[in-house]
Design a protein around this motif. Structure first.
Motif: not given
Length: 384
Positions: A193, A198, A214
């Protein structure tokens, strides 16, 4: 065989660093420098080879940008080590002659571009891309375009931190449509992430994909009905870790090693290399794997997935956008704006994905083999 391999030992910490220039094209090579605990020469060698392919595969005779060769730097040091910046600064100083002549470097895992530029300036370099600037008609104006691109903000995030993940998302969307996955209700799991993971999660969610999981360094966050990606991005630190206090009551947590237990049709490994391997490939539940990280899938794992009918979209196609955006901007193929960047990335990568999957389909082979052939053909065309 690589063109050049360098092994460096920091005289202060004893940390090892590596530089591999896989190929020189027009006298230059392009690729990032990463920092992670356990980084090896073999890893950097693989990454440098991948950069050669990334450079070649996006070649277009209509662009002013003509691909370079591939190079990669790596330092065996955790990026959160108290002396990580010092190690990076000494590494860059040691590599200064190569940065001036051959290797144009950018950020990679564990290294921020802003810090890389700082240590390059301390070493007496005007930029980390001096080697590329030698090949541009007006170097000062070209560097100004790149810096203007880095200054662009989109929803509070630097454009430079978005283009890579936007490219991965566009690749995933094009591949999903091509293999018959309906975007209505399709789910994605993103492992990693940071800037790449992201941004991938953000643009998948905005396209209607349900991002159900995630994974960061602290574990897995998931929700069967979808996560609030924007809220998680706001709660993310500079290392891509999500503040768990920002989770919603229904969000659930799992240990980090259980990232493959999340049900999703699209799997995006966006962190470390070699995370999909012989020990865990049987746990993959996805119908499509899109490589946002560099070399996240071993050859044996990819072969096993291909045999099961699970396409693996190779890294040198899926995550090429950051590298290509640098050079499209530097050479003036696009202006330093978000709209121009996203338009060029979408058109280029969607076209590559369709061509790659159409080539792979008749033989029911791995997309990588088709993409390799495409890269080799474009490399020849670029030299002609």
């Amino acid at each position: 065989m690589s063109f050049l391999e360098v092994i460096w030992t920091d005289d202060v910490s004893g940390r090892r660093g590596y530089l591999v220039i896989d190929r020189l094209v027009r006298g230059a090579a392009s690729g990032g420098v990463r920092m992670r605990d356990g980084c090896t020469l073999d890893e950097v060698r693989d990454l440098a080879r991948g950069m050669t392919l990334k450079e070649a595969v996006v070649y277009s005779p209509h662009d002013a940008y003509v691909p370079f060769g591939g190079g990669k730097g790596g330092i065996d040091c955790p990026p959160n080590d108290p002396d990580a910046r010092g190690v990076l600064a000494r590494y860059v100083a040691a590599m200064k002659p190569l940065l001036k002549e051959y290797w144009s470097a950018g950020e990679d895992l564990g290294v921020r571009q802003s810090v890389l530029e700082e240590v390059a300036a301390e070493a007496g370099l005007s930029s980390t891309i001096e080697a590329a600037l030698r090949l541009v008609p007006e170097p000062r104006a070209a560097l100004g375009r790149v810096r203007a691109g880095f200054a662009v903000q989109v929803d509070g995030i630097s454009l430079a931190d978005l283009v890579g993940g936007y490219g991965v998302a566009e690749t995933a969307l094009a591949a999903a449509q091509h293999v018959g996955l309906s975007l209505h209700g399709v789910r994605a799991m993103v492992q990693g992430f940071g800037s790449m993971g992201g941004a991938t999660a953000r643009f998948l969610a905005r396209a209607g994909v349900t991002v159900v999981g995630i994974a960061d360094a602290d574990g897995v966050v998931w929700h069967p009905d979808g996560l609030d990606v924007e809220a998680l991005l706001r709660a993310r630190d500079e290392y891509g870790r999500v503040d768990r206090s920002a989770l919603r009551p229904g969000d659930r947590q799992l240990p980090r090693h259980e990232w493959l237990s999340v049900d999703a049709e699209i799997l995006v490994p966006a962190a470390l290399s070699y995370v999909l391997n012989e020990s865990n490939v049987d746990q993959v539940r996805a119908s499509l794997v899109v490589e946002a990280a560099n070399a996240p899938t071993t050859a044996a794992a990819e072969a096993a997935l291909t045999a099961r009918g699970v396409p693996v979209i190779p890294d040198f196609v899926a995550n090429v956008a950051t590298n290509a955006w640098w050079w499209w901007t530097l050479f003036g193929d696009i202006p330093p704006t978000a709209d121009a960047a996203f338009r060029k990335i979408s058109t280029t990568l969607r076209g590559l994905v369709v061509e790659m999957l159409e080539r792979a389909a008749p033989a029911a082979g791995a997309p990588r083999a088709a993409a390799l052939a495409m890269a080799q053909e474009r490399a020849v065309a670029a030299r002609s």
